[in-house]
Scaffold this motif. Sequence first.
Motif, mmCIF file in Angstrom:
data_model
loop_
_atom_site.group_PDB
_atom_site.id
_atom_site.type_symbol
_atom_site.label_atom_id
_atom_site.label_comp_id
_atom_site.label_asym_id
_atom_site.label_seq_id
_atom_site.Cartn_x
_atom_site.Cartn_y
_atom_site.Cartn_z
ATOM 1 N N ALA A 195 0.828 -1.209 0.000
ATOM 2 C CA ALA A 195 0.000 0.000 0.000
ATOM 3 C C ALA A 195 0.861 1.258 0.000
ATOM 4 O O ALA A 195 0.545 2.245 -0.680
ATOM 5 N N LEU A 196 1.953 1.245 0.744
ATOM 6 C CA LEU A 196 2.857 2.394 0.742
ATOM 7 C C LEU A 196 3.515 2.583 -0.618
ATOM 8 O O LEU A 196 3.750 3.724 -1.050
ATOM 9 N N LYS A 197 3.808 1.492 -1.317
ATOM 10 C CA LYS A 197 4.361 1.615 -2.671
ATOM 11 C C LYS A 197 3.364 2.271 -3.611
ATOM 12 O O LYS A 197 3.734 3.090 -4.465
ATOM 13 N N VAL A 198 2.088 1.922 -3.461
ATOM 14 C CA VAL A 198 1.054 2.526 -4.298
ATOM 15 C C VAL A 198 0.970 4.024 -4.050
ATOM 16 O O VAL A 198 0.892 4.834 -4.986
ATOM 17 N N ILE A 199 1.007 4.424 -2.778
ATOM 18 C CA ILE A 199 0.900 5.850 -2.452
ATOM 19 C C ILE A 199 2.134 6.602 -2.927
ATOM 20 O O ILE A 199 2.044 7.724 -3.451
ATOM 21 N N ASN A 200 3.314 6.011 -2.775
ATOM 22 C CA ASN A 200 4.542 6.688 -3.210
ATOM 23 C C ASN A 200 4.624 6.843 -4.720
ATOM 24 O O ASN A 200 5.323 7.739 -5.218
ATOM 25 N N SER A 201 3.935 5.974 -5.460
ATOM 26 C CA SER A 201 3.970 6.077 -6.922
ATOM 27 C C SER A 201 3.073 7.174 -7.465
ATOM 28 O O SER A 201 3.188 7.549 -8.631
ATOM 29 N N LEU A 202 2.158 7.697 -6.645
ATOM 30 C CA LEU A 202 1.263 8.756 -7.102
ATOM 31 C C LEU A 202 2.014 10.068 -7.221
ATOM 32 O O LEU A 202 2.935 10.363 -6.466
ATOM 33 N N GLN A 203 1.602 10.878 -8.183
ATOM 34 C CA GLN A 203 2.220 12.182 -8.380
ATOM 35 C C GLN A 203 1.552 13.204 -7.485
ATOM 36 O O GLN A 203 0.420 13.042 -7.031
ATOM 37 N N ASN A 204 2.260 14.297 -7.263
ATOM 38 C CA ASN A 204 1.730 15.364 -6.421
ATOM 39 C C ASN A 204 0.602 16.096 -7.134
ATOM 40 O O ASN A 204 0.589 16.229 -8.354
ATOM 41 N N VAL A 205 -0.337 16.593 -6.378
ATOM 42 C CA VAL A 205 -1.478 17.316 -6.913
ATOM 43 C C VAL A 205 -1.279 18.802 -6.670
ATOM 44 O O VAL A 205 -0.930 19.228 -5.572
ATOM 45 N N SER A 206 -1.520 19.583 -7.702
ATOM 46 C CA SER A 206 -1.342 21.024 -7.564
ATOM 47 C C SER A 206 -2.455 21.608 -6.714
ATOM 48 O O SER A 206 -3.604 21.193 -6.805
ATOM 49 N N PRO A 207 -2.154 22.576 -5.849
ATOM 50 C CA PRO A 207 -3.191 23.166 -5.000
ATOM 51 C C PRO A 207 -4.164 24.004 -5.805
ATOM 52 O O PRO A 207 -3.866 24.466 -6.899
ATOM 53 N N VAL A 208 -5.338 24.213 -5.248
ATOM 54 C CA VAL A 208 -6.370 24.994 -5.917
ATOM 55 C C VAL A 208 -6.075 26.476 -5.737
ATOM 56 O O VAL A 208 -5.931 26.961 -4.619
ATOM 57 N N LYS A 209 -5.994 27.201 -6.834
ATOM 58 C CA LYS A 209 -5.746 28.636 -6.808
ATOM 59 C C LYS A 209 -6.991 29.369 -7.279
ATOM 60 O O LYS A 209 -7.808 28.824 -8.014
#
Length: 722
Positions: free
Chosen positions: A466-480
């Motif tokens: 499960a940690l591998k799955v989360i680490n593979s996700l890309q960062n999400v840009s904040p809402v501006k």
Amino acid sequence: MESTVSVSKGVFLFPNGYKKQSQSKKKSQPLFEKLLTKQQWYITYKRNWNIIESEIKELHNKTYSILLNDIVNYLKSFDTDDESVQVNGIVPSATLLTGVNQPDHLSQFTALIEKIRNDVTPHIAMVNSEDASTLKHLVENVVWQLIHGHEALDMSIDEDTNNITFESKRLRKNQCTMKVLQKWYTNKYNTPSPKKKKHSSVKRSLVIIIPDFESFNCSVLQDFVMIVSSYVSSLPILFIFGVATSVSALHKSFPYHVSSKLLIQVFHSHSSPVYMNQVLEDIFLTHQSPLHLSGKAFELLIDVFLFYDFSVTGLVQSIKYCMMEHYYGDNTKSLCCERDRIEEAVTNLNSEDLENIRQLLSFRPYVESQDSQTQIKLFEDDNFFREFVYREMNKLHDYLYSFYMCVRLLTGFVKDLPRNPLGKSMREIYTKCTIDLVTDTHEFKECMLLLGFQSQVKMVEGIKNALKVINSLQNVSPVKPLRSTPTKNNYNNIKPSDDLGENFVKTVRVHLMIFLRQIENANTEATVLTKYNTDDDDDVENIPGNRYKLKEKLLQSTKVEKIQSEFEMVRSRFVSYLTEVLARGLRPPRSQPLHELLVFADVAAVKKQIVGAPRGALHTALSNPQYYLQCSCCHLPTSDSMSATLPDVSLAYKLHRECGKHINLYDWLQAFAAVLRPDDEDERSDNPEVQTRFTRAVAELQFLGFIKSSKRKTDHVMRLTW
């Protein structure tokens, strides 16, 4: 006399090698693209589908790279000068088990040919069964492709010297024989050429690819293999067979005297369901996918794949059709784009597009949850509504980011459970999660109950995955805030939804790391305390026949109270936390405002096109031609009525439905002529035009499979349908 001296006046032309280039006509753009190219929804659709196509091509090359490299290395292992290959006329052959998904074979062999052409040899011939009905046709096609398949490579080599020439005059197919191939190969590689000294020293193999082995005529293929084996001593020929079923099909088609001439090496390609799961999980079931399918639509496409052709290409084309149906004619669907382009898409919306968004079904319950002042601004102030749409689209992307993360987490924990209550693959779990809240189902509760009995090693392994799955996700840009519209509309008055997205994923990651540390260090030993009844019942044993009280005493003495170990307590807390997280992150898409802009759910609109019903369509076309022709002449007051303006085959079909199992052709002709010529009663059946039209209509019905000739009566035909 000189060449320029003539009795009459004239113009003398001296060719200097200059060739006039033919002016290429400009390709006219289709009318469909002229009308749609500048519309915002079409631009968004085209850009998104190009991205998907490039990702599918990249995944295809990555998936089949190992298989293609193995085949190429096998072909390279046979040196053209090695005498062991030439002994007894044995032909090296690679057997590729492709699977039954016939529409996907073309892309596999296209990639294989490109790989062989770059790494092994330019002389490749691929012959399908329809081009090799006889041995003569098979030999002609193979020899012609082997001789002329290298010309593109030779042209590219000679381009630097501006001297594009071919080695010999182009052969016709009826001139292509094995002797011609042998002579051509000897002249090309055994006779040194001053222009191609570099290439004449290295001999190249001749590769013959047969992609659909089961469709070939066995006798033709057997004779061809025997002919090729007789030329192996002078021609380095290699076979590649594409077998859809199993290797036994190869051995059943070839008797021993033929199979003994083949040195067979078997290569296994990926099965179609495995490749389909890779395409879905890596491309479509991600938060980065521009279009998301609802549970019903996704279930329909998977059922078509599993129950029809096992074709990943067909599945991708079905998704493309859903994508076209989603975007077509609606500029509000331009919001179904990448996250970085939402601001631009919202800015380009006009008042009509904003009104269409207000009419979405998911917008009404959201408005009802706000105060009266905010409701008025959402309906009357377009700038305020644009700001609302921009923020809600970003929240929707945050929701999808968390949703797919939770789907992958749930898949990792439950795919190996006994009996698989929720399924084994991500696509099965995704379907259940999008249809309803999965945490309220009986299957989910059963999975959590089974997780509560997992061992320490299995639990640690699941959390690490499960940690591998989360680490593979890309960062999400904040809402501006939306820069192109005013931000002084008191948007903070709107009640915010639960915080999802990057913060949610970070929190889950931290908690999983804490639970992982606790479970790894937890003690698995449990303390057992036994409670005995301290009452004095010594007289019970002395009383004869009082066995009931003796039984109660023995049962009480066996009662134990078990205290949970440290690992069991941590495991129980982890299962409770996992249930809470999934209940928050796996809410179905229909619970989100404006989800219609990103999620396609119109199953009825595409089911008719994706799931074909040829029998029903044929019956409709023949009984009611106006349904497809859309003409006034075919209009019928009732479904059983007939008219002389109907097509002949339609009229013959409606008349044959009134008959029994055997149809008299003369009576059928009389009824047919009565409809066409109602006024001319005497000579209507003897009219040559009527007879010709009737004969043609009967032949068309026989071709369609509605009737066949009868052996019992020569002037009758037999009806084949009910």
